[in-house]
Write an enzyme that holds these catalytic residues in place. Structure first.
Site, short mmCIF file in Angstrom:
data_model
loop_
_atom_site.label_atom_id
_atom_site.label_comp_id
_atom_site.label_asym_id
_atom_site.label_seq_id
_atom_site.Cartn_x
_atom_site.Cartn_y
_atom_site.Cartn_z
N LYS A 170 -3.63 22.12 44.01
CA LYS A 170 -4.93 22.69 44.37
C LYS A 170 -5.72 22.83 43.07
CE LYS A 170 -6.81 26.66 46.93
NZ LYS A 170 -8.05 26.81 46.26
N HIS A 219 -15.54 21.20 47.47
CA HIS A 219 -16.72 21.69 48.20
C HIS A 219 -17.61 20.51 48.60
CE1 HIS A 219 -15.83 25.13 45.29
NE2 HIS A 219 -15.42 25.54 46.46
N LYS A 241 -9.18 26.52 37.80
CA LYS A 241 -9.61 26.50 36.41
C LYS A 241 -8.41 26.64 35.48
CE LYS A 241 -14.33 28.10 36.73
NZ LYS A 241 -14.91 29.35 37.15
N CYS A 252 -0.54 37.25 47.16
CA CYS A 252 -1.49 36.69 48.13
C CYS A 252 -1.03 35.29 48.53
CB CYS A 252 -2.88 36.64 47.50
SG CYS A 252 -3.97 35.45 48.29
N HIS A 266 -3.74 32.73 46.81
CA HIS A 266 -3.97 32.69 45.36
C HIS A 266 -2.75 33.04 44.51
CE1 HIS A 266 -8.02 33.02 47.13
NE2 HIS A 266 -8.27 32.11 46.23
N CYS A 315 -6.97 41.29 47.99
CA CYS A 315 -7.01 40.16 47.05
C CYS A 315 -8.48 39.89 46.71
CB CYS A 315 -6.37 38.90 47.65
SG CYS A 315 -6.70 37.45 46.62
N CYS A 368 -9.68 36.22 47.57
CA CYS A 368 -9.98 35.95 48.98
C CYS A 368 -11.08 36.86 49.48
CB CYS A 368 -8.80 36.25 49.89
SG CYS A 368 -7.38 35.24 49.67
N HIS A 420 -17.13 22.28 43.16
CA HIS A 420 -16.27 21.18 42.71
C HIS A 420 -16.14 20.13 43.82
CE1 HIS A 420 -12.98 22.80 45.06
NE2 HIS A 420 -12.85 23.88 44.30
#
Ligand code: MSP
Length: 483
Positions: A300, A24, A303, A147, A150, A130, A133, A21
């Protein structure tokens, strides 16, 4: 023989469980701007990127698609490479940790070094994992039982693992970071990791049962276990240089001048990786450049929130250099920065269409339609040596690429101002000699600006150079206005 200091830069290797995405794409552009700057300066440069393939995430994603893991990985990594090409990312190697020849000898050699140092032991692991991660947490790491990254409740796991004596290296790592031997940029991230080190590091599980990641690297002498995702992944920075093979690139380029990473993977790079290197008696990387996140609608990207931005939404609409420009000029490098299509458009119009695009058209129109002769053109090397660009280099030395981009656009604004103030298009009728001199200065100025633009917007820089060399107007506007 080139005596200039070499520059080895790495991006994180990306999880190939889904397409990349915009976040990145940001990481990669940051790396590319730095790599291109160093190449421009004549430094022997090596830019490594790749895919972190030996993870359970990939197994799950392939299952969901109903295809085999190798087939799935081939497809996704091709998409990664396509995106990098579409963004003009000039990497030297794309490492795939699933490709045995490329990565495994290095990973196995490093593992054996850790064993030789007496830093690997077998124990039963009982704790929290997790899967997002790919990391183990202790109760004290969690926030409200979830976590910290996340926000999901980690899985309770009990299994036999090999452990790495990370705790043994806490004091040494702290010293390396405090003394800037391992320099963490920015300072806030350095302080964050020092606070973590003050709380002490626990030993970490360094292997997983093979059933979790069947395509992972088997632990030497114990095929029931595979090397843990992060231990495997971090080694890419040296396995790519043929550590554990002929080691020629390794001798030439290690240690890295900089690992570019996002803030979420700081602890792996600032604690686990240096400890592994210390255990194996290898040099530490010089710098860790830790950037923030690109957020979408203030959050952040994820999806489940449905706010993931596909880089092609912007590349197709505005062009690759617009995307590269936006990342370098608009995203605060050490904080989170929000990206919206609306803001992107207004920035595009202001700095690209009305900024550099318009400037080049105006100057070249005057130069060619008033019948000026070609001016003498300096080489990149000559331009980069000019005193007035010292600050530009100083910014790059400190990895302050955003400030370097601002400086270049400041030069563009100044050139625009010069046209407004001196009005050579009017002066040409009353004092031709003076008008010609001003226009020649402007051409020389945009010629130099194009050199400075090379790390940021390489295609545009090339187009400007071509236009001036051919002594003509740009064939099409460099950046058409968007309404
Ligand atoms: N595979 C690991 C890295 C191993 S490096 C030895 C990993 N992969 S990742 O695909 O999840 O993330 C790769 C990089 O992208 C990380 O540096 C991460 O911080 C970055 N980003 C992920 N989302 C991002 C944004 N929204 N914005 C900016 N960078 C982001 O972690």
């Amino acid at each position: 023989m080139n005596h200039k200091k070499k520059f080895y830069i790495t991006s994180p290797i990306f999880y190939p469980n889904a397409n990349l995405h915009i976040g990145h794409a940001y990481t990669m552009t940051v790396c590319d701007v730095l790599a291109r700057y160093h190449r421009l300066m004549g430094h022997p440069t090596y830019f490594l990127t790749g895919a972190d393939e030996n993870t359970g995430k990939v197994v799950k994603a392939a299952e969901e698609k109903g295809i085999t893991v190798p087939k799935f990985l081939d497809g996704i990594t091709e998409n990664f490479k396509k995106l990098f090409a579409d963004l003009d990312v000039s990497y030297d190697q794309f490492i795939r940790t699933g490709v045995k020849k490329q990565h495994w000898p290095g990973a196995v050699k490093l593992w054996n070094k850790l064993v030789e140092a007496g830093d690997i032991y077998k124990s039963t692991y009982e704790g929290l994992y997790c899967p997002q991660c790919e990391a183990f947490y202790t109760e004290k790491d969690l926030i409200d039982g979830t976590c910290p990254i996340h926000k999901i409740v980690p899985e309770k796991i009990k299994e036999e693992n090999y452990f790495f004596k990370l705790s043994k290296y806490t004091a040494k790592i702290k010293k390396a970071i405090e003394s800037n031997k391992l320099h963490i940029i920015p300072e806030t991230r350095k302080n964050e990791i020092l606070a973590l080190l003050d709380r002490g590091l626990d030993d970490v599980s360094f292997s997983r049962p093979i059933k979790n990641v069947p395509h992972g690297i088997p632990v030497p002498n114990d095929p029931q276990q595979v090397i843990y995702v992060w231990c495997d992944a971090l080694v890419n920075y040296i396995s790519a240089l043929h550590y554990g093979q002929d080691e020629e690139l390794f001798k030439e380029f290690w240690p890295a001048q900089v690992h570019v990473i996002g803030k979420d993977i700081l602890r792996f790079h600032a604690a686990i990786w240096p400890a592994m290197l210390m255990s194996a008696k290898l040099s530490l990387p010089e710098n860790l450049l830790v950037h923030g996140f690109i957020t979408s609608q203030g959050h952040k990207m994820s999806k489940s929130l449905g706010n993931v931005i596909d880089p092609y939404e912007l590349i197709n609409n505005f062009g690759k250099d617009a995307v590269r420009f936006y990342f370098a000029h608009e995203i605060p490098p050490f904080d989170d920065g929000d990206l919206t299509q609306e803001n992107f458009k207004s920035v595009y119009n202001a700095y690209l269409a009305n900024g550099i695009g318009n400037l080049v058209s105006r100057v070249m129109k005057m130069a060619t339609s008033y019948g000026l002769e070609q001016v003498s053109l300096a080489t990149d090397e000559e331009i980069l040596k000019l005193k007035e660009y010292k600050v530009y280099h100083a910014y790059f030395k400190d990895f302050e690429f955003t400030k370097a981009a601002h400086l270049v656009w400041e030069k563009i604004t100044q050139a625009d101002k010069k046209i407004q103030e001196t009005e050579p298009f009017k002066l040409i009728k009353t004092d031709r000699e003076k008008a010609v001199r001003i226009i020649e200065e402007l051409v020389t100025e945009i010629w130099s600006i194009a050199t400075l633009l090379k790390p940021f917007v390489p295609e545009t820089a090339e187009k400007i150079k071509e236009t001036i060399k051919k002594w003509q107007m740009p064939e099409a506007p460099l950046f058409a206005r968007k309404d």
